[in-house]
Scaffold this motif. Structure first.
Motif, short mmCIF file in Angstrom:
data_model
loop_
_atom_site.label_atom_id
_atom_site.label_comp_id
_atom_site.label_asym_id
_atom_site.label_seq_id
_atom_site.Cartn_x
_atom_site.Cartn_y
_atom_site.Cartn_z
N LEU A 1 22.30 40.20 28.38
CA LEU A 1 21.70 39.21 27.50
C LEU A 1 21.95 39.57 26.04
O LEU A 1 22.37 38.72 25.24
N VAL A 2 21.68 40.82 25.68
CA VAL A 2 21.87 41.26 24.29
C VAL A 2 23.32 41.09 23.87
O VAL A 2 23.63 40.66 22.76
N SER A 3 24.24 41.40 24.79
CA SER A 3 25.66 41.27 24.49
C SER A 3 26.05 39.81 24.27
O SER A 3 26.77 39.48 23.33
N SER B 1 14.46 25.91 28.18
CA SER B 1 14.72 26.58 29.45
C SER B 1 16.18 26.40 29.89
O SER B 1 16.76 27.30 30.51
N ALA B 2 16.77 25.26 29.54
CA ALA B 2 18.19 25.05 29.87
C ALA B 2 19.06 26.07 29.15
O ALA B 2 19.99 26.65 29.73
N TRP B 3 18.74 26.30 27.87
CA TRP B 3 19.50 27.32 27.13
C TRP B 3 19.24 28.71 27.72
O TRP B 3 20.17 29.51 27.88
N ALA B 4 17.99 28.99 28.08
CA ALA B 4 17.65 30.29 28.66
C ALA B 4 18.46 30.56 29.92
O ALA B 4 18.96 31.67 30.13
N ARG B 5 18.60 29.55 30.76
CA ARG B 5 19.40 29.72 31.99
C ARG B 5 20.87 29.95 31.66
O ARG B 5 21.55 30.72 32.35
N SER B 6 21.36 29.29 30.62
CA SER B 6 22.78 29.41 30.29
C SER B 6 23.14 30.81 29.79
O SER B 6 24.30 31.22 29.91
N VAL B 7 22.18 31.54 29.23
CA VAL B 7 22.47 32.89 28.71
C VAL B 7 21.92 33.99 29.61
O VAL B 7 22.03 35.18 29.29
N GLY B 8 21.33 33.63 30.76
CA GLY B 8 20.83 34.64 31.68
C GLY B 8 19.56 35.31 31.22
O GLY B 8 19.36 36.51 31.47
N LEU B 9 18.67 34.57 30.58
CA LEU B 9 17.42 35.16 30.10
C LEU B 9 16.48 35.50 31.25
O LEU B 9 15.79 36.53 31.22
N GLY B 10 16.42 34.65 32.26
CA GLY B 10 15.50 34.87 33.38
C GLY B 10 15.63 36.24 34.03
O GLY B 10 14.62 36.94 34.21
N PRO B 11 16.84 36.66 34.41
CA PRO B 11 16.99 37.97 35.06
C PRO B 11 16.57 39.15 34.19
O PRO B 11 16.29 40.23 34.70
N ALA B 12 16.52 38.95 32.86
CA ALA B 12 16.15 40.04 31.96
C ALA B 12 14.65 40.17 31.77
O ALA B 12 14.18 41.14 31.16
N GLU C 1 8.56 32.80 39.65
CA GLU C 1 8.24 32.46 38.27
C GLU C 1 9.42 32.69 37.32
O GLU C 1 9.49 32.09 36.25
N ARG C 2 10.35 33.53 37.72
CA ARG C 2 11.45 33.91 36.83
C ARG C 2 12.28 32.71 36.38
O ARG C 2 12.88 32.72 35.30
N ASP C 3 12.33 31.67 37.21
CA ASP C 3 13.15 30.51 36.86
C ASP C 3 12.30 29.29 36.51
O ASP C 3 12.83 28.19 36.38
N ARG C 4 11.01 29.46 36.33
CA ARG C 4 10.17 28.32 35.97
C ARG C 4 10.44 27.88 34.53
O ARG C 4 10.63 28.70 33.63
N THR C 5 10.44 26.58 34.35
CA THR C 5 10.78 26.00 33.04
C THR C 5 9.89 26.55 31.93
O THR C 5 10.38 26.98 30.87
N ASN C 6 8.58 26.56 32.13
CA ASN C 6 7.68 26.99 31.06
C ASN C 6 7.78 28.49 30.80
O ASN C 6 7.65 28.93 29.65
N VAL C 7 8.00 29.28 31.85
CA VAL C 7 8.16 30.73 31.66
C VAL C 7 9.39 31.01 30.80
O VAL C 7 9.35 31.82 29.87
N LEU C 8 10.49 30.32 31.09
CA LEU C 8 11.72 30.53 30.33
C LEU C 8 11.58 30.02 28.90
O LEU C 8 12.03 30.67 27.95
N ALA C 9 10.95 28.85 28.73
CA ALA C 9 10.78 28.30 27.38
C ALA C 9 9.92 29.23 26.53
O ALA C 9 10.22 29.47 25.35
N ASP C 10 8.85 29.75 27.11
CA ASP C 10 7.99 30.69 26.36
C ASP C 10 8.76 31.95 25.99
O ASP C 10 8.58 32.49 24.89
N ALA C 11 9.61 32.41 26.90
CA ALA C 11 10.39 33.63 26.62
C ALA C 11 11.39 33.40 25.49
O ALA C 11 11.65 34.30 24.69
N VAL C 12 11.95 32.20 25.42
CA VAL C 12 12.87 31.88 24.32
C VAL C 12 12.13 31.97 22.99
O VAL C 12 12.63 32.56 22.01
N GLU C 13 10.94 31.42 22.93
CA GLU C 13 10.16 31.48 21.69
C GLU C 13 9.77 32.92 21.36
O GLU C 13 9.80 33.32 20.19
N ALA C 14 9.43 33.71 22.37
CA ALA C 14 9.09 35.11 22.13
C ALA C 14 10.30 35.87 21.61
O ALA C 14 10.19 36.71 20.70
#
Length: 248
Positions: free
Chosen positions: A7-9, A86-97, A109-122
């Motif tokens: 993800l960082v890369s 969440s669509a962007w989060a899935r495209s960069v592999g945020l969920g697995p991280a 929960e790793r692939d839930r829309t709201n979980v991913l969206a919240d993680a993007v904001e964090a």
């Protein structure tokens, strides 16, 4: 390479990021640790929401100098919502991280829309604290770049989609659209609403948003898009199939 390193890369964020681990820690993981031992990402999510809103607003004002406040607000809602993030989060592999608790992991929960969206904001909040506003602007450009390229003020954005849907339905003699909340998720300070719009006895569209009003607008927009999308053509194999002569 581990998911976090990947993800960082992908995001070009190599170097010291003291808040990264916190940004990738779901509350379910923190709750399974000793009290105070591990911070979750909710505070960074709160900060990142404000940073994201500021940067997207700056971008829209620069890109569309002739757009009024209403147009800018609607375009921002199109770019900054749970589905888009969440669509962007899935495209960069945020969920697995993400670090999730055992129960949340088992529940998918790793692939839930709201979980991913919240993680993007964090993540946005972490980058702002660790690298500053310019780095945050760069990350925002990555998050909204693709949908922004296709965005332009027009009939679908320049007016309230609920009003447009109402007019379209009334023009066909149908009953007024009805909006119904079908789901509410998230903590009290970060509610996410899911709304369906019904026309007659069918669901015409569904939308999500951080308020019922925004969710209703997204549902109306989805219904309008469905009305404007032509139905798929009939199967040529069926249309060309020979038919039996009717008995005399």
């Amino acid at each position: 390479m581990q998911p976090r390193e990947e993800l960082v890369s992908r995001l070009g964020l190599s170097g010291d990021l003291p808040h990264l681990e916190e940004a990738l820690t779901h509350p379910s993981f923190s709750n399974e640790q000793r009290k105070g031992e591990c911070a979750d990402n909710q505070r960074l999510e709160f900060l990142g929401d404000a940073v994201l809103g500021l940067c997207v607003t700056e971008t829209l004002m620069a890109r569309f100098p002739g757009a009024d406040e209403g147009e800018l607000s609607r375009m921002r809602a199109t770019l900054v919502n749970a589905d888009a993030l969440s669509a962007w989060a899935r495209s960069v592999g945020l969920g697995p991280a993400l670090r999730l608790g055992r129960g949340a992991q088992a529940a998918g929960e790793r692939d839930r829309t709201n979980v991913l969206a919240d993680a993007v904001e964090a993540l946005m909040g972490a980058v702002y604290l660790d690298r500053g506003l310019e780095a945050a602007r760069g990350l925002v450009a990555s998050v909204v770049g693709e949908p922004l390229a296709a965005l332009a003020p027009g009939p679908s954005l320049a007016r309230d989609p609920k009003s447009e849907l109402q007019e379209r339905v009334q023009a066909t003699g149908g009953p007024s659209p009805r909006y119904r909340v079908v789901r509410v998720e998230g903590p009290p300070h970060r509610r996410a609403f899911a709304v369906v719009v019904e026309v007659g006895d069918r669901i015409a569209g569904e939308g999500t948003g951080r308020s019922k009003k925004l969710a209703e607008q997204e549902a109306a927009r989805a219904a309008i898009l469905a009305m404007l999308t032509p139905p798929p053509p009939d199967d040529p194999a069926l249309s060309s199939a020979p038919t039996e002569d009717a008995p005399e």
